[in-house]
Design a protein around this motif. Structure first.
Motif, PDB file in Angstrom:
ATOM      1  N   UNK A   1       0.812  -1.218   0.000  1.00  0.00           N
ATOM      2  CA  UNK A   1       0.000   0.000   0.000  1.00  0.00           C
ATOM      3  C   UNK A   1       0.844   1.266   0.000  1.00  0.00           C
ATOM      4  N   UNK A   2       2.153   1.125   0.135  1.00  0.00           N
ATOM      5  CA  UNK A   2       3.028   2.282   0.007  1.00  0.00           C
ATOM      6  C   UNK A   2       3.416   2.562  -1.442  1.00  0.00           C
ATOM      7  N   UNK A   3       2.978   1.710  -2.363  1.00  0.00           N
ATOM      8  CA  UNK A   3       3.231   1.921  -3.779  1.00  0.00           C
ATOM      9  C   UNK A   3       2.327   3.056  -4.264  1.00  0.00           C
ATOM     10  N   UNK A   4       2.886   4.114  -4.806  1.00  0.00           N
ATOM     11  CA  UNK A   4       2.054   5.266  -5.213  1.00  0.00           C
ATOM     12  C   UNK A   4       0.978   4.936  -6.239  1.00  0.00           C
ATOM     13  N   UNK A   5       1.102   3.804  -6.932  1.00  0.00           N
ATOM     14  CA  UNK A   5       0.089   3.496  -7.947  1.00  0.00           C
ATOM     15  C   UNK A   5      -1.298   3.294  -7.337  1.00  0.00           C
ATOM     16  N   UNK A   6      -1.356   2.988  -6.024  1.00  0.00           N
ATOM     17  CA  UNK A   6      -2.650   2.765  -5.381  1.00  0.00           C
ATOM     18  C   UNK A   6      -3.236   4.040  -4.782  1.00  0.00           C
ATOM     19  N   UNK A   7      -2.415   5.072  -4.602  1.00  0.00           N
ATOM     20  CA  UNK A   7      -2.864   6.242  -3.854  1.00  0.00           C
ATOM     21  C   UNK A   7      -4.008   6.952  -4.575  1.00  0.00           C
ATOM     22  N   UNK A   8      -5.047   7.245  -3.817  1.00  0.00           N
ATOM     23  CA  UNK A   8      -6.174   7.990  -4.350  1.00  0.00           C
ATOM     24  C   UNK A   8      -7.045   7.231  -5.333  1.00  0.00           C
ATOM     25  N   UNK A   9      -6.929   5.893  -5.354  1.00  0.00           N
ATOM     26  CA  UNK A   9      -7.678   5.102  -6.346  1.00  0.00           C
ATOM     27  C   UNK A   9      -8.773   4.237  -5.743  1.00  0.00           C
ATOM     28  N   UNK A  10      -8.806   4.084  -4.424  1.00  0.00           N
ATOM     29  CA  UNK A  10      -9.641   3.067  -3.789  1.00  0.00           C
ATOM     30  C   UNK A  10     -10.896   3.701  -3.182  1.00  0.00           C
ATOM     31  N   UNK A  11     -12.048   3.168  -3.548  1.00  0.00           N
ATOM     32  CA  UNK A  11     -13.314   3.634  -2.985  1.00  0.00           C
ATOM     33  C   UNK A  11     -13.749   2.802  -1.784  1.00  0.00           C
ATOM     34  N   UNK A  12     -13.405   1.520  -1.792  1.00  0.00           N
ATOM     35  CA  UNK A  12     -13.786   0.614  -0.707  1.00  0.00           C
ATOM     36  C   UNK A  12     -12.557  -0.173  -0.288  1.00  0.00           C
ATOM     37  N   UNK A  13     -11.968   0.209   0.843  1.00  0.00           N
ATOM     38  CA  UNK A  13     -10.800  -0.473   1.401  1.00  0.00           C
ATOM     39  C   UNK A  13     -11.277  -1.337   2.554  1.00  0.00           C
ATOM     40  N   UNK A  14     -11.048  -2.650   2.458  1.00  0.00           N
ATOM     41  CA  UNK A  14     -11.545  -3.599   3.460  1.00  0.00           C
ATOM     42  C   UNK A  14     -10.354  -4.299   4.103  1.00  0.00           C
ATOM     43  N   UNK A  15     -10.181  -4.088   5.396  1.00  0.00           N
ATOM     44  CA  UNK A  15      -8.993  -4.556   6.111  1.00  0.00           C
ATOM     45  C   UNK A  15      -9.390  -5.661   7.076  1.00  0.00           C
ATOM     46  N   UNK A  16      -8.860  -6.855   6.845  1.00  0.00           N
ATOM     47  CA  UNK A  16      -9.165  -8.010   7.703  1.00  0.00           C
ATOM     48  C   UNK A  16      -7.904  -8.852   7.782  1.00  0.00           C
ATOM     49  N   UNK A  17      -6.954  -8.403   8.601  1.00  0.00           N
ATOM     50  CA  UNK A  17      -5.616  -8.992   8.649  1.00  0.00           C
ATOM     51  C   UNK A  17      -5.367  -9.610  10.016  1.00  0.00           C
ATOM     52  N   UNK A  18      -5.385 -10.945  10.064  1.00  0.00           N
ATOM     53  CA  UNK A  18      -5.151 -11.668  11.303  1.00  0.00           C
ATOM     54  C   UNK A  18      -4.188 -12.808  11.050  1.00  0.00           C
ATOM     55  N   UNK A  19      -3.384 -13.119  12.090  1.00  0.00           N
ATOM     56  CA  UNK A  19      -2.485 -14.264  11.976  1.00  0.00           C
ATOM     57  C   UNK A  19      -3.250 -15.551  12.273  1.00  0.00           C
ATOM     58  N   UNK A  20      -2.534 -16.670  12.310  1.00  0.00           N
ATOM     59  CA  UNK A  20      -3.184 -17.967  12.463  1.00  0.00           C
ATOM     60  C   UNK A  20      -3.848 -18.141  13.818  1.00  0.00           C
ATOM     61  N   UNK A  21      -3.440 -17.368  14.836  1.00  0.00           N
ATOM     62  CA  UNK A  21      -4.053 -17.466  16.159  1.00  0.00           C
ATOM     63  C   UNK A  21      -5.214 -16.494  16.343  1.00  0.00           C
ATOM     64  N   UNK A  22      -5.423 -15.605  15.380  1.00  0.00           N
ATOM     65  CA  UNK A  22      -6.517 -14.622  15.438  1.00  0.00           C
ATOM     66  C   UNK A  22      -6.519 -13.834  16.742  1.00  0.00           C
ATOM     67  N   UNK A  23      -5.305 -13.510  17.236  1.00  0.00           N
ATOM     68  CA  UNK A  23      -5.197 -12.864  18.540  1.00  0.00           C
ATOM     69  C   UNK A  23      -5.404 -11.351  18.474  1.00  0.00           C
ATOM     70  N   UNK A  24      -4.968 -10.732  17.394  1.00  0.00           N
ATOM     71  CA  UNK A  24      -5.080  -9.285  17.244  1.00  0.00           C
ATOM     72  C   UNK A  24      -4.786  -8.932  15.796  1.00  0.00           C
ATOM     73  N   UNK A  25      -5.193  -7.741  15.358  1.00  0.00           N
ATOM     74  CA  UNK A  25      -4.866  -7.347  13.987  1.00  0.00           C
ATOM     75  C   UNK A  25      -3.358  -7.354  13.766  1.00  0.00           C
TER      76      UNK A  25
END
Length: 264
Positions: free
Chosen positions: A138-162
């Motif tokens: 997401x630090x790649x400038x090609x994505x900047x200002x292009x996204x209308x719906x950003x959905x963040x669901x990032x968990x490890x295998x233990x689902x302990x915290x984001x």
């Protein structure tokens, strides 16, 4: 209930990173198939006879950004998922909403599993999966200002915290969004702190831009952050909710009842 491990024709997908990442498997429980990362924790699910439907209530709520845009404009917009999971949001955005859709997924085994077991279509001009670390991608400038719906669901295998839950991360997320864009985040886990996470989002987006649902029975709380804060009238939200339910079968009228700005 049955379980399996990934195999088959995706050896090219599985070459990098697999030594350091959890193994991926699935289990079947009646009509529902669950994705696991080597533990009993469910990382995503699919109805085997309705593969594009959104099974879990919290996953449905990740679509609450629909309340903030005219329904007729949805197919012209772009969605980005950080974390592929079982591919539910990626499939729904690409197949049901007909949006240009990209998912960023660190674990190539998850991508292989989604294609083998969760009916994720092959890449095409309107849908792609980027195998990379989301924090870097997401630090790649090609994505900047292009996204209308950003959905963040990032968990490890233990689902302990984001996995990603810092102010610099949320600053980068905001930079991705169009002026009308929204970020939705699933907050769940034994070690997570709702208040701390919301504080970081508020610092990045502004307190007036943060909306939150009440927690689901399973303990998932979906938080929405607007790039540009607004306060749509309830009448407009309900009118859009009716259209969302009619067009895509999502329980949007219920969203309006259990969803509110953090500063109201």
């Amino acid at each position: 209930m049955s379980a399996a491990n990934p195999s088959g024709d995706n050896s090219g997908i599985l070459k990098k990173h697999t030594h350091a990442l959890p193994q991926v498997n699935f289990s079947d429980d009646g009509p529902v198939r669950h994705l696991h990362l080597g533990t009993e924790w469910i990382q995503g699910s699919m109805y085997t006879d309705e593969p594009n439907a959104l099974v879990h209530e919290y996953i449905q709520r990740m679509m609450a950004w629909l309340l903030f845009v005219p329904p007729e404009s949805v197919k012209e917009r772009q969605a980005l998922q950080l974390g592929l999971g079982a591919g539910s949001l990626t499939k729904f955005c690409a197949k049901e909403l007909r949006m240009k859709t990209t998912a960023i997924e660190l674990n190539p085994q998850v991508l292989a599993a989604c294609r083998n077991w969760f009916k994720l279509p092959a890449e095409n001009p309107s849908m792609q999966v980027v195998v990379n670390d989301a924090a870097q991608e997401i630090q790649n400038p090609k994505w900047w200002g292009t996204v209308d719906a950003l959905q963040v669901d990032l968990y490890d295998h233990e689902a302990a915290a984001p996995v990603l839950d810092s102010l610099p991360f949320y600053n980068n997320c905001r930079r991705l969004l169009t002026p009308e864009g929204c970020m939705t985040v699933n907050l769940f886990g034994r070690a997570s702190s709702f208040a701390r996470s919301v504080e970081k989002m508020s610092a990045a987006f502004g307190k007036e831009a943060i909306w939150a649902f009440k927690p689901t029975r399973e303990g998932n709380t979906v938080v929405l952050a607007q790039h540009t804060s607004s306060r749509p009238k309830r009448e407009l939200l309900m009118a859009r909710a009716d259209l969302i339910e009619f067009n895509w079968g999502l329980p949007a009228s219920k969203w309006v009842r259990v969803f509110k700005p953090m500063l109201s």
